[in-house]
Write a protein that holds these residues in place. Structure first.
Motif, PDB file in Angstrom:
ATOM      1  N   TRP A 219      -4.624  33.414 -30.633  1.00 24.10           N
ATOM      2  CA  TRP A 219      -4.812  33.382 -29.079  1.00 24.10           C
ATOM      3  C   TRP A 219      -3.680  33.301 -28.879  1.00 24.10           C
ATOM      4  O   TRP A 219      -2.133  33.120 -29.505  1.00 24.10           O
ATOM      5  N   PRO A 220      -3.764  33.426 -27.233  1.00 20.62           N
ATOM      6  CA  PRO A 220      -2.397  33.619 -26.474  1.00 20.62           C
ATOM      7  C   PRO A 220      -1.180  32.542 -26.806  1.00 20.62           C
ATOM      8  O   PRO A 220      -1.973  30.626 -26.952  1.00 20.62           O
ATOM      9  N   GLY A 221      -0.231  32.243 -26.219  1.00 24.86           N
ATOM     10  CA  GLY A 221       0.452  31.074 -26.595  1.00 24.86           C
ATOM     11  C   GLY A 221       0.976  30.278 -24.591  1.00 24.86           C
ATOM     12  O   GLY A 221      -0.362  31.194 -23.846  1.00 24.86           O
ATOM     13  N   TRP A 222       0.973  28.902 -25.226  1.00 30.54           N
ATOM     14  CA  TRP A 222       1.087  28.310 -23.919  1.00 30.54           C
ATOM     15  C   TRP A 222       1.750  28.688 -23.019  1.00 30.54           C
ATOM     16  O   TRP A 222       1.556  29.047 -21.502  1.00 30.54           O
ATOM     17  N   GLY A 223       3.468  30.108 -23.616  1.00 31.17           N
ATOM     18  CA  GLY A 223       3.925  29.950 -22.182  1.00 31.17           C
ATOM     19  C   GLY A 223       2.946  31.643 -21.566  1.00 31.17           C
ATOM     20  O   GLY A 223       3.287  31.162 -20.329  1.00 31.17           O
ATOM     21  N   GLU A 224       2.515  32.050 -22.390  1.00 34.49           N
ATOM     22  CA  GLU A 224       2.110  33.472 -22.311  1.00 34.49           C
ATOM     23  C   GLU A 224       0.507  32.756 -20.693  1.00 34.49           C
ATOM     24  O   GLU A 224       0.496  33.602 -20.549  1.00 34.49           O
ATOM     25  N   ALA A 225      -0.011  31.855 -21.194  1.00 33.59           N
ATOM     26  CA  ALA A 225      -0.943  31.386 -20.133  1.00 33.59           C
ATOM     27  C   ALA A 225      -0.297  30.836 -18.839  1.00 33.59           C
ATOM     28  O   ALA A 225      -1.060  30.943 -18.247  1.00 33.59           O
ATOM     29  N   TRP A 226       0.724  29.976 -19.250  1.00 35.11           N
ATOM     30  CA  TRP A 226       0.944  29.193 -17.922  1.00 35.11           C
ATOM     31  C   TRP A 226       1.677  30.353 -16.974  1.00 35.11           C
ATOM     32  O   TRP A 226       1.043  30.059 -15.760  1.00 35.11           O
ATOM     33  N   ALA A 227       2.023  31.231 -17.596  1.00 33.33           N
ATOM     34  CA  ALA A 227       2.912  32.281 -16.439  1.00 33.33           C
ATOM     35  C   ALA A 227       1.694  33.564 -15.836  1.00 33.33           C
ATOM     36  O   ALA A 227       1.526  33.922 -14.978  1.00 33.33           O
ATOM     37  N   THR A 228       0.666  33.448 -17.063  1.00 32.35           N
ATOM     38  CA  THR A 228      -0.198  34.077 -16.169  1.00 32.35           C
ATOM     39  C   THR A 228      -0.969  32.705 -14.976  1.00 32.35           C
ATOM     40  O   THR A 228      -1.439  33.425 -14.005  1.00 32.35           O
ATOM     41  N   VAL A 229      -1.391  31.795 -15.522  1.00 32.59           N
ATOM     42  CA  VAL A 229      -1.769  31.338 -14.418  1.00 32.59           C
ATOM     43  C   VAL A 229      -1.282  31.100 -12.808  1.00 32.59           C
ATOM     44  O   VAL A 229      -1.481  31.488 -11.930  1.00 32.59           O
ATOM     45  N   ASP A 230      -0.031  31.014 -12.979  1.00 31.62           N
ATOM     46  CA  ASP A 230       0.994  31.226 -12.198  1.00 31.62           C
ATOM     47  C   ASP A 230       1.310  32.732 -11.391  1.00 31.62           C
ATOM     48  O   ASP A 230       1.190  32.134  -9.674  1.00 31.62           O
ATOM     49  N   LEU A 231       0.785  33.828 -12.357  1.00 32.55           N
ATOM     50  CA  LEU A 231       0.788  34.964 -11.692  1.00 32.55           C
ATOM     51  C   LEU A 231      -0.330  35.096 -10.397  1.00 32.55           C
ATOM     52  O   LEU A 231      -0.143  35.171  -9.522  1.00 32.55           O
TER      53      LEU A 231
END
Length: 240
Positions: free
Chosen positions: A60-72
Motif C-alpha cells: 500500500w502507499p505509505g502514510w508519508g506518501e499519502a499525506w504528501a499527496t493530500v497536502d499537494l
C-alpha cells in the motif's frame, strides 16, 4: 509498471493501481500532466530489496506518501489564484474576525456588567490574530481549533453551538486556504480589520450583556467588517 506474478487483471501491479487511486485526490488537469511521472517515482522507491515482488502485489502507499499527496492536492486546488482558494481565505479571515468581535463583546460586557474575565479565550484570539499578521498559520489553526473543541465540550444549550460552528468552519477554511503557498495578508490592512472588529464588539458589550442575540449581531458586524475592509484583497493574484 508491473512484474510477473504481481499484476492486477488490468495489467498493472496492485501497488501501482493503489497509487493511481490515491492520486485521484488531485485535479484531473494536474494528473494529466504529472500522474505518470509521480507513479514512476513512487514505484521506483519500492522496487528495490528482496521483497519487491511481494510489495508490488500486496503493498500500500505509505502514510508519508499519502499525506504528501493530500497536502499537494489542497495546495493545488486552493492555490493563490484559484477561486476556491480565494473563497476559503475569505471565510477563514472572516471567522478569525468573528472571534475578535466576540472577544471585544466579552471585554465590554465584563467592564459594564461585571462577571469573570475569560482571559484564555482572549489570549487564544490574540494568538490567532498575531499568527495571521506574521504568517504563522499553524498557530492560527491551533488557537481556533482549541476554542472549537472547548466550546463543543461545554455547550449545554443549542444556541451555544453557534460559536462552536463558527470555530470549526474557520478551522476548515484555514486548513484549506492558508497553506505554505498561500499569499500573505498585508499587515496594515489586517490590523485595521482587527480594530474595526474589536471596537464595535466592545461597544456592543458595553450596552447589552452577552446573549444569543448579541452574538447574532456580532456576526452581522463581522460580515460588515469583512465586506468593507477586505483585508485579503491585496494578498494574491485575481481568482481564476
Amino acid at each position: 509498471m508491473s512484474r510477473d506474478g504481481a499484476v492486477s487483471p488490468g495489467g498493472v501491479s496492485v501497488l501501482e493501481g493503489r497509487y493511481r487511486r490515491l492520486l485521484r485526490v488531485l485535479p484531473a488537469w494536474y494528473r494529466a500532466e504529472r500522474e505518470e511521472e509521480m507513479v514512476g517515482i513512487f514505484l521506483a522507491e519500492r522496487a528495490e530489496g528482496p521483497d519487491a515482488d511481494l510489495d508490488l502485489e500486496h503493498g500500500w502507499p505509505g502514510w508519508g506518501e499519502a499525506w504528501a499527496t493530500v497536502d499537494l492536492a489542497v495546495r493545488v486546488r486552493f492555490g493563490a489564484a484559484r477561486r476556491a482558494g480565494v473563497l476559503a481565505r475569505v471565510v477563514a479571515l472572516a471567522g478569525v474576525l468573528g472571534h475578535v468581535v466576540a472577544a471585544g463583546q466579552g471585554l465590554g460586557s465584563v467592564v459594564r456588567f461585571g462577571g469573570g474575565w475569560v482571559w484564555w479565550f482572549d489570549a487564544l484570539v490574540a494568538v490567532a490574530v498575531a499568527g495571521v499578521a506574521w504568517r504563522q498559520w499553524a498557530a492560527v489553526k491551533a488557537a481556533i481549533g482549541v476554542l472549537g473543541v472547548h466550546g463543543l465540550l461545554v455547550a449545554q444549550e443549542p444556541w451555544a453551538l453557534v460559536p462552536v460552528v463558527l470555530s470549526w468552519v474557520t478551522v476548515v477554511a484555514l486548513v484549506l486556504g492558508w497553506h505554505r503557498e498561500a499569499p500573505s495578508v498585508p499587515r496594515a490592512r489586517w490590523c485595521a480589520a482587527v480594530v474595526a472588529g474589536l471596537v464595535p464588539g466592545a461597544a456592543w458589550g458595553l450596552v447589552v450583556p452577552l446573549s444569543p442575540v448579541a452574538f447574532g449581531v456580532a456576526a452581522a458586524v463581522t460580515t460588515g467588517v469583512v465586506v468593507v475592509v477586505r483585508p485579503w484583497r491585496a494578498a494574491g493574484s485575481p481568482p481564476r
